[in-house]
Design a protein around this motif. Structure first.
Motif, PDB file in Angstrom:
ATOM      1  N   TYR A 150      41.432  41.957  44.398  1.00 15.78           N
ATOM      2  CA  TYR A 150      40.764  42.685  43.327  1.00 15.78           C
ATOM      3  C   TYR A 150      40.330  41.772  42.182  1.00 15.78           C
ATOM      4  O   TYR A 150      39.855  42.248  41.144  1.00 15.78           O
ATOM      5  N   HIS A 151      40.453  40.454  42.372  1.00 15.20           N
ATOM      6  CA  HIS A 151      40.158  39.500  41.306  1.00 15.20           C
ATOM      7  C   HIS A 151      38.791  39.742  40.658  1.00 15.20           C
ATOM      8  O   HIS A 151      38.668  39.718  39.432  1.00 15.20           O
ATOM      9  N   ASN A 152      37.774  39.994  41.457  1.00 16.40           N
ATOM     10  CA  ASN A 152      36.431  40.204  40.910  1.00 16.40           C
ATOM     11  C   ASN A 152      36.286  41.517  40.151  1.00 16.40           C
ATOM     12  O   ASN A 152      35.361  41.672  39.363  1.00 16.40           O
ATOM     13  N   ASP A 153      37.168  42.474  40.407  1.00 14.12           N
ATOM     14  CA  ASP A 153      37.128  43.784  39.745  1.00 14.12           C
ATOM     15  C   ASP A 153      38.195  43.919  38.669  1.00 14.12           C
ATOM     16  O   ASP A 153      38.436  45.019  38.165  1.00 14.12           O
ATOM     17  N   LYS A 154      38.819  42.826  38.319  1.00 14.88           N
ATOM     18  CA  LYS A 154      39.965  42.858  37.416  1.00 14.88           C
ATOM     19  C   LYS A 154      39.640  43.522  36.070  1.00 14.88           C
ATOM     20  O   LYS A 154      40.399  44.371  35.593  1.00 14.88           O
ATOM     21  N   ASP A 155      38.519  43.170  35.463  1.00 17.75           N
ATOM     22  CA  ASP A 155      38.168  43.750  34.164  1.00 17.75           C
ATOM     23  C   ASP A 155      37.979  45.260  34.262  1.00 17.75           C
ATOM     24  O   ASP A 155      38.457  46.013  33.405  1.00 17.75           O
ATOM     25  N   GLN A 156      37.304  45.709  35.312  1.00 19.28           N
ATOM     26  CA  GLN A 156      37.102  47.144  35.508  1.00 19.28           C
ATOM     27  C   GLN A 156      38.438  47.861  35.730  1.00 19.28           C
ATOM     28  O   GLN A 156      38.675  48.928  35.161  1.00 19.28           O
ATOM     29  N   LEU A 157      39.296  47.274  36.541  1.00 17.52           N
ATOM     30  CA  LEU A 157      40.610  47.879  36.787  1.00 17.52           C
ATOM     31  C   LEU A 157      41.422  47.961  35.499  1.00 17.52           C
ATOM     32  O   LEU A 157      42.067  48.981  35.232  1.00 17.52           O
ATOM     33  N   LEU A 158      41.394  46.909  34.711  1.00 16.11           N
ATOM     34  CA  LEU A 158      42.139  46.919  33.447  1.00 16.11           C
ATOM     35  C   LEU A 158      41.606  47.986  32.497  1.00 16.11           C
ATOM     36  O   LEU A 158      42.396  48.675  31.828  1.00 16.11           O
ATOM     37  N   ARG A 159      40.291  48.166  32.449  1.00 20.15           N
ATOM     38  CA  ARG A 159      39.718  49.224  31.601  1.00 20.15           C
ATOM     39  C   ARG A 159      40.191  50.594  32.068  1.00 20.15           C
ATOM     40  O   ARG A 159      40.567  51.448  31.255  1.00 20.15           O
ATOM     41  N   ARG A 160      40.177  50.800  33.370  1.00 16.69           N
ATOM     42  CA  ARG A 160      40.617  52.094  33.909  1.00 16.69           C
ATOM     43  C   ARG A 160      42.096  52.334  33.622  1.00 16.69           C
ATOM     44  O   ARG A 160      42.490  53.447  33.275  1.00 16.69           O
ATOM     45  N   LEU A 161      42.897  51.298  33.768  1.00 19.08           N
ATOM     46  CA  LEU A 161      44.332  51.445  33.503  1.00 19.08           C
ATOM     47  C   LEU A 161      44.605  51.695  32.022  1.00 19.08           C
ATOM     48  O   LEU A 161      45.511  52.457  31.672  1.00 19.08           O
ATOM     49  N   ARG A 162      43.822  51.081  31.149  1.00 25.95           N
ATOM     50  CA  ARG A 162      43.979  51.360  29.711  1.00 25.95           C
ATOM     51  C   ARG A 162      43.610  52.808  29.402  1.00 25.95           C
ATOM     52  O   ARG A 162      44.226  53.443  28.547  1.00 25.95           O
ATOM     53  N   ARG A 163      42.599  53.329  30.104  1.00 25.26           N
ATOM     54  CA  ARG A 163      42.216  54.719  29.926  1.00 25.26           C
ATOM     55  C   ARG A 163      43.368  55.638  30.373  1.00 25.26           C
ATOM     56  O   ARG A 163      43.690  56.615  29.705  1.00 25.26           O
ATOM     57  N   VAL A 164      43.984  55.299  31.499  1.00 27.06           N
ATOM     58  CA  VAL A 164      45.131  56.082  31.982  1.00 27.06           C
ATOM     59  C   VAL A 164      46.275  55.987  30.976  1.00 27.06           C
ATOM     60  O   VAL A 164      46.930  56.995  30.679  1.00 27.06           O
ATOM     61  N   GLU A 165      46.491  54.806  30.443  1.00 32.16           N
ATOM     62  CA  GLU A 165      47.537  54.632  29.432  1.00 32.16           C
ATOM     63  C   GLU A 165      47.282  55.552  28.239  1.00 32.16           C
ATOM     64  O   GLU A 165      48.208  56.187  27.720  1.00 32.16           O
ATOM     65  N   GLN A 171      45.285  57.689  41.080  1.00 34.17           N
ATOM     66  CA  GLN A 171      44.929  57.678  42.503  1.00 34.17           C
ATOM     67  C   GLN A 171      43.614  56.945  42.726  1.00 34.17           C
ATOM     68  O   GLN A 171      43.463  56.216  43.710  1.00 34.17           O
ATOM     69  N   SER A 172      42.691  57.105  41.815  1.00 38.01           N
ATOM     70  CA  SER A 172      41.412  56.404  41.915  1.00 38.01           C
ATOM     71  C   SER A 172      41.603  54.892  41.803  1.00 38.01           C
ATOM     72  O   SER A 172      40.991  54.124  42.551  1.00 38.01           O
ATOM     73  N   VAL A 173      42.477  54.464  40.906  1.00 41.10           N
ATOM     74  CA  VAL A 173      42.793  53.037  40.779  1.00 41.10           C
ATOM     75  C   VAL A 173      43.434  52.547  42.078  1.00 41.10           C
ATOM     76  O   VAL A 173      43.085  51.481  42.598  1.00 41.10           O
ATOM     77  N   ALA A 174      44.358  53.329  42.613  1.00 40.33           N
ATOM     78  CA  ALA A 174      45.038  52.945  43.853  1.00 40.33           C
ATOM     79  C   ALA A 174      44.039  52.788  44.993  1.00 40.33           C
ATOM     80  O   ALA A 174      44.127  51.830  45.773  1.00 40.33           O
ATOM     81  N   LEU A 175      43.090  53.691  45.096  1.00 40.88           N
ATOM     82  CA  LEU A 175      42.092  53.598  46.167  1.00 40.88           C
ATOM     83  C   LEU A 175      41.205  52.373  45.996  1.00 40.88           C
ATOM     84  O   LEU A 175      40.836  51.726  46.976  1.00 40.88           O
ATOM     85  N   GLN A 176      40.867  52.044  44.762  1.00 41.37           N
ATOM     86  CA  GLN A 176      40.070  50.847  44.531  1.00 41.37           C
ATOM     87  C   GLN A 176      40.855  49.593  44.919  1.00 41.37           C
ATOM     88  O   GLN A 176      40.311  48.675  45.534  1.00 41.37           O
ATOM     89  N   LEU A 177      42.136  49.559  44.574  1.00 43.25           N
ATOM     90  CA  LEU A 177      42.979  48.424  44.959  1.00 43.25           C
ATOM     91  C   LEU A 177      43.096  48.334  46.479  1.00 43.25           C
ATOM     92  O   LEU A 177      43.022  47.236  47.051  1.00 43.25           O
TER      93      LEU A 177
END
Length: 93
Positions: free
Chosen positions: A4-19, A50-56
């Motif tokens: 997921y290295h190339n999607d790291k910024d997007q994943l972090l944004r999504r996780l911050r939203r979940v937070e 779940q959406s984050v998990a599917l992307q991972l």
């Protein structure tokens, strides 16, 4: 390197939203918000995770598993088994 290295910024944004959603849930419970409204927000946070998990999982399959299969051997079998176990865990959740 993680798949997921190339999607790291997007994943972090999504996780911050979940937070933020989780902090909002804490406030809802603290202020005695109506049960159904709180449950609705729990559902939204759950779906977001779940959406984050599917992307991972997609990244893992597209990179880690794909590369292992291309190399062949026991590592390929191990990566496929690992992915299968991860899918099983996601389905139980």
């Amino acid at each position: 390197m993680a798949g997921y290295h190339n999607d790291k910024d997007q994943l972090l944004r999504r996780l911050r939203r979940v937070e933020g959603q989780i902090r909002g849930l804490q406030r809802m419970v603290d202020t005695d918000t109506y049960c159904i409204d709180t449950l609705t927000q729990v559902s939204a946070a759950t779906k977001a995770l779940q959406s984050v998990a599917l992307q991972l999982l997609d990244s893992h399959l597209a990179h880690c598993v794909h590369d292992a299969i291309a190399d062949g051997g026991a590592e390929a079998d191990a990566k496929v088994a690992e992915a299968t176990q991860a899918i099983a865990r996601l389905m139980r959740a």
